[in-house]
Design a protein around this motif. Sequence first.
Motif, PDB file in Angstrom:
ATOM      1  N   ASN A  80      49.739-100.082  10.473  1.00  0.00           N
ATOM      2  CA  ASN A  80      51.343 -99.781  10.384  1.00  0.00           C
ATOM      3  C   ASN A  80      52.034-100.757  10.867  1.00  0.00           C
ATOM      4  O   ASN A  80      51.766-101.817  11.779  1.00  0.00           O
ATOM      5  CB  ASN A  80      51.593 -98.321  11.266  1.00  0.00           C
ATOM      6  CG  ASN A  80      51.274 -97.277  10.258  1.00  0.00           C
ATOM      7  OD1 ASN A  80      50.944 -97.204   9.104  1.00  0.00           O
ATOM      8  ND2 ASN A  80      51.141 -95.859  10.830  1.00  0.00           N
ATOM      9  N   VAL A  81      53.689-100.776  10.929  1.00  0.00           N
ATOM     10  CA  VAL A  81      54.615-101.532  11.664  1.00  0.00           C
ATOM     11  C   VAL A  81      55.264-100.669  12.642  1.00  0.00           C
ATOM     12  O   VAL A  81      55.655 -99.702  12.478  1.00  0.00           O
ATOM     13  CB  VAL A  81      55.674-101.816  10.521  1.00  0.00           C
ATOM     14  CG1 VAL A  81      56.617-102.889  11.016  1.00  0.00           C
ATOM     15  CG2 VAL A  81      54.926-102.648   9.257  1.00  0.00           C
ATOM     16  N   SER A  82      55.150-101.381  13.687  1.00  0.00           N
ATOM     17  CA  SER A  82      55.792-100.766  14.995  1.00  0.00           C
ATOM     18  C   SER A  82      57.506-100.383  14.577  1.00  0.00           C
ATOM     19  O   SER A  82      57.821-101.365  13.964  1.00  0.00           O
ATOM     20  CB  SER A  82      55.588-101.433  16.038  1.00  0.00           C
ATOM     21  OG  SER A  82      56.500-102.621  16.159  1.00  0.00           O
ATOM     22  N   TRP A  83      58.008 -99.289  15.282  1.00  0.00           N
ATOM     23  CA  TRP A  83      59.316 -99.170  15.000  1.00  0.00           C
ATOM     24  C   TRP A  83      60.137-100.241  15.658  1.00  0.00           C
ATOM     25  O   TRP A  83      61.137-100.637  15.045  1.00  0.00           O
ATOM     26  CB  TRP A  83      59.678 -97.535  15.575  1.00  0.00           C
ATOM     27  CG  TRP A  83      61.046 -97.304  15.307  1.00  0.00           C
ATOM     28  CD1 TRP A  83      61.939 -97.329  16.583  1.00  0.00           C
ATOM     29  CD2 TRP A  83      61.577 -96.793  14.143  1.00  0.00           C
ATOM     30  NE1 TRP A  83      63.158 -96.791  15.749  1.00  0.00           N
ATOM     31  CE2 TRP A  83      62.934 -96.446  14.358  1.00  0.00           C
ATOM     32  CE3 TRP A  83      61.117 -96.605  12.951  1.00  0.00           C
ATOM     33  CZ2 TRP A  83      63.841 -96.044  13.329  1.00  0.00           C
ATOM     34  CZ3 TRP A  83      61.938 -96.114  11.800  1.00  0.00           C
ATOM     35  CH2 TRP A  83      63.209 -95.772  12.054  1.00  0.00           C
ATOM     36  N   ASP A  84      59.799-100.796  16.514  1.00  0.00           N
ATOM     37  CA  ASP A  84      60.519-101.619  17.546  1.00  0.00           C
ATOM     38  C   ASP A  84      60.786-103.004  16.545  1.00  0.00           C
ATOM     39  O   ASP A  84      61.651-103.554  16.347  1.00  0.00           O
ATOM     40  CB  ASP A  84      59.839-102.181  18.824  1.00  0.00           C
ATOM     41  CG  ASP A  84      60.088-101.037  19.775  1.00  0.00           C
ATOM     42  OD1 ASP A  84      61.001-100.304  19.657  1.00  0.00           O
ATOM     43  OD2 ASP A  84      59.214-101.087  20.838  1.00  0.00           O
ATOM     44  N   SER A  85      59.493-103.395  15.955  1.00  0.00           N
ATOM     45  CA  SER A  85      59.601-104.580  15.106  1.00  0.00           C
ATOM     46  C   SER A  85      60.412-104.263  13.803  1.00  0.00           C
ATOM     47  O   SER A  85      61.220-105.116  13.468  1.00  0.00           O
ATOM     48  CB  SER A  85      58.108-104.878  14.553  1.00  0.00           C
ATOM     49  OG  SER A  85      57.370-105.470  15.499  1.00  0.00           O
ATOM     50  N   TYR A  86      60.425-103.172  13.262  1.00  0.00           N
ATOM     51  CA  TYR A  86      61.254-102.781  12.120  1.00  0.00           C
ATOM     52  C   TYR A  86      62.676-102.897  12.478  1.00  0.00           C
ATOM     53  O   TYR A  86      63.478-103.633  11.786  1.00  0.00           O
ATOM     54  CB  TYR A  86      60.572-101.639  11.715  1.00  0.00           C
ATOM     55  CG  TYR A  86      62.029-100.791  10.894  1.00  0.00           C
ATOM     56  CD1 TYR A  86      62.356-101.384   9.550  1.00  0.00           C
ATOM     57  CD2 TYR A  86      62.875 -99.604  11.208  1.00  0.00           C
ATOM     58  CE1 TYR A  86      63.339-100.677   8.762  1.00  0.00           C
ATOM     59  CE2 TYR A  86      63.639 -99.208  10.444  1.00  0.00           C
ATOM     60  CZ  TYR A  86      64.054 -99.783   9.230  1.00  0.00           C
ATOM     61  OH  TYR A  86      65.209 -99.169   8.483  1.00  0.00           O
ATOM     62  N   SER A 102      57.106 -94.167   4.999  1.00  0.00           N
ATOM     63  CA  SER A 102      55.952 -93.679   5.809  1.00  0.00           C
ATOM     64  C   SER A 102      55.171 -92.853   4.793  1.00  0.00           C
ATOM     65  O   SER A 102      55.761 -91.835   4.310  1.00  0.00           O
ATOM     66  CB  SER A 102      56.731 -92.860   6.981  1.00  0.00           C
ATOM     67  OG  SER A 102      55.527 -92.273   7.812  1.00  0.00           O
ATOM     68  N   THR A 207      57.412 -87.109  11.598  1.00  0.00           N
ATOM     69  CA  THR A 207      56.947 -87.140  13.019  1.00  0.00           C
ATOM     70  C   THR A 207      56.759 -85.442  13.452  1.00  0.00           C
ATOM     71  O   THR A 207      56.096 -85.155  14.354  1.00  0.00           O
ATOM     72  CB  THR A 207      57.992 -87.681  13.894  1.00  0.00           C
ATOM     73  OG1 THR A 207      58.256 -89.140  13.568  1.00  0.00           O
ATOM     74  CG2 THR A 207      57.807 -87.716  15.537  1.00  0.00           C
ATOM     75  N   THR A 238      57.245 -93.850  15.966  1.00  0.00           N
ATOM     76  CA  THR A 238      56.609 -95.005  16.843  1.00  0.00           C
ATOM     77  C   THR A 238      56.255 -96.106  15.899  1.00  0.00           C
ATOM     78  O   THR A 238      56.352 -97.209  16.127  1.00  0.00           O
ATOM     79  CB  THR A 238      55.568 -94.655  17.492  1.00  0.00           C
ATOM     80  OG1 THR A 238      54.454 -93.904  16.796  1.00  0.00           O
ATOM     81  CG2 THR A 238      55.876 -93.418  18.805  1.00  0.00           C
ATOM     82  N   SER A 239      56.248 -95.592  14.575  1.00  0.00           N
ATOM     83  CA  SER A 239      55.859 -96.771  13.719  1.00  0.00           C
ATOM     84  C   SER A 239      55.927 -96.131  12.220  1.00  0.00           C
ATOM     85  O   SER A 239      55.949 -95.097  11.960  1.00  0.00           O
ATOM     86  CB  SER A 239      54.088 -96.960  13.685  1.00  0.00           C
ATOM     87  OG  SER A 239      53.544 -95.912  13.604  1.00  0.00           O
ATOM     88  N   GLU A 266      53.538-108.944  16.286  1.00  0.00           N
ATOM     89  CA  GLU A 266      52.546-108.063  15.485  1.00  0.00           C
ATOM     90  C   GLU A 266      52.239-108.961  14.198  1.00  0.00           C
ATOM     91  O   GLU A 266      53.135-109.521  13.698  1.00  0.00           O
ATOM     92  CB  GLU A 266      52.663-106.851  15.532  1.00  0.00           C
ATOM     93  CG  GLU A 266      53.974-106.541  14.446  1.00  0.00           C
ATOM     94  CD  GLU A 266      54.073-105.006  14.330  1.00  0.00           C
ATOM     95  OE1 GLU A 266      53.125-104.226  13.888  1.00  0.00           O
ATOM     96  OE2 GLU A 266      55.204-104.213  14.736  1.00  0.00           O
TER      97      GLU A 266
END
Length: 420
Positions: A80-86, A102, A207, A238-239, A266
């Motif tokens: 997955n891609v982290s939410w912070d990176s997105y 998702s 979620t 979170t992702s 990442e």
Amino acid sequence: MATLLLALRSIWNRRTTALLTIAAIAISVALLLGVQKMRTSAKESFANTVSGVDLIVGARSGPLNLLLYSVFRVGDATANVSWDSYQKIARHPDVAWTIPISLGDSHRGYRVLGTTPDYFRHYRYAGDRDLAFASGKPFADLYDTVLGADVASQLGYKLGDPVVIAHGLGHVSFAEHKDKPFRVVGILARTGTPVDRTVHVSLEAITAIHIDWQSGMQAMPGQRVDAEQARAMELTPTSITAFMVGMRSKVMTFTMQRAVNEYRMEPLLAIIPGVALSQLWQLVGVADTALMVIAGFVVLAGLLGMLTAILTSLNERRREMAILRSVGARARHVFTLLVAEAGLLATAGVAAGVAVAYLAMWAAAPLLSNRYGIFVQITGLSRYDLAILAGIVCAALLMGLLPAWRAYRNTLSDGLTIRV
């Protein structure tokens, strides 16, 4: 004109053999046209699946894998891609909009996609067509869901119906989120893309239904979170699986792609959908070309069958040819007669084949659209199709030269001599 009438009467006199020959040519022509139409429709369906998206970003894997699971809902992401990176990429000044995705759950064999309302605002297909609602509206409540056209029609859903999402993929699942049912609030108009076979919910809903799940299993009774309790909890994911990106300037697309591919927080991969679609079509094109070659050989087999039928009948028609010669027909008239017969048989076979092909396409179009997302447009014959059909008739005329030449060389006495 007299030769054509004579050829028609001759064919009618041998109508059983002629009908079988026409049927063989018709089937081969229908197969050839069907394959050609499927090639064109499949390519158009591939190209029209997603439009206006400059980049698709996901975990680092392969371009085709990322394209398949993010656009065609085939396969799964390696990570997955982290939410912070997105969030960091989405807030970039050159980025106009993003659509987070998702994936992971399903409903009776259809993929469930978690996203945001931006999905309905920015997703485009078939050039620049927006997603439209056949009925209802986008999701607003936590447990609202929007269905694709095929999901609604195949499963018989209407607005207000409850929907229970299953954990994981598959037509049958023993792990379901029964404690958090959804309600249908919208049904999208048909697009002829994988959107039609997708169940759409919000990212927060994804979620919420997994908030008391660990390692693919729900928590024990007493530790579970019911639907109303989940509403009051922090539901920011979170992702996510992947996200689509629209740039403010197309010029910056390659710059952003390189920046994402070199992202240090990442391992990420950014692909340009059009380029990845071309690569995917080149991969599929091998089987596509093989089908056309097979269909071509089937047409050749049908024409050879016609040639065999004419050659086989020559010995039986020796006396017929001799009588024609005796009443004033010249050798060239006999030659023209046999070539005309071959042309008429081929023309009738081609016409019947076109009719069979269009009837088959008309019958198969709903199935192809519902199950495979291939939207077959019933249109007239293209110039390329007409050229192929004309080539088949010309090939038949050329094949007709062989029996015509053999009959041309026979003398008048040959047909009137009794052979023991």
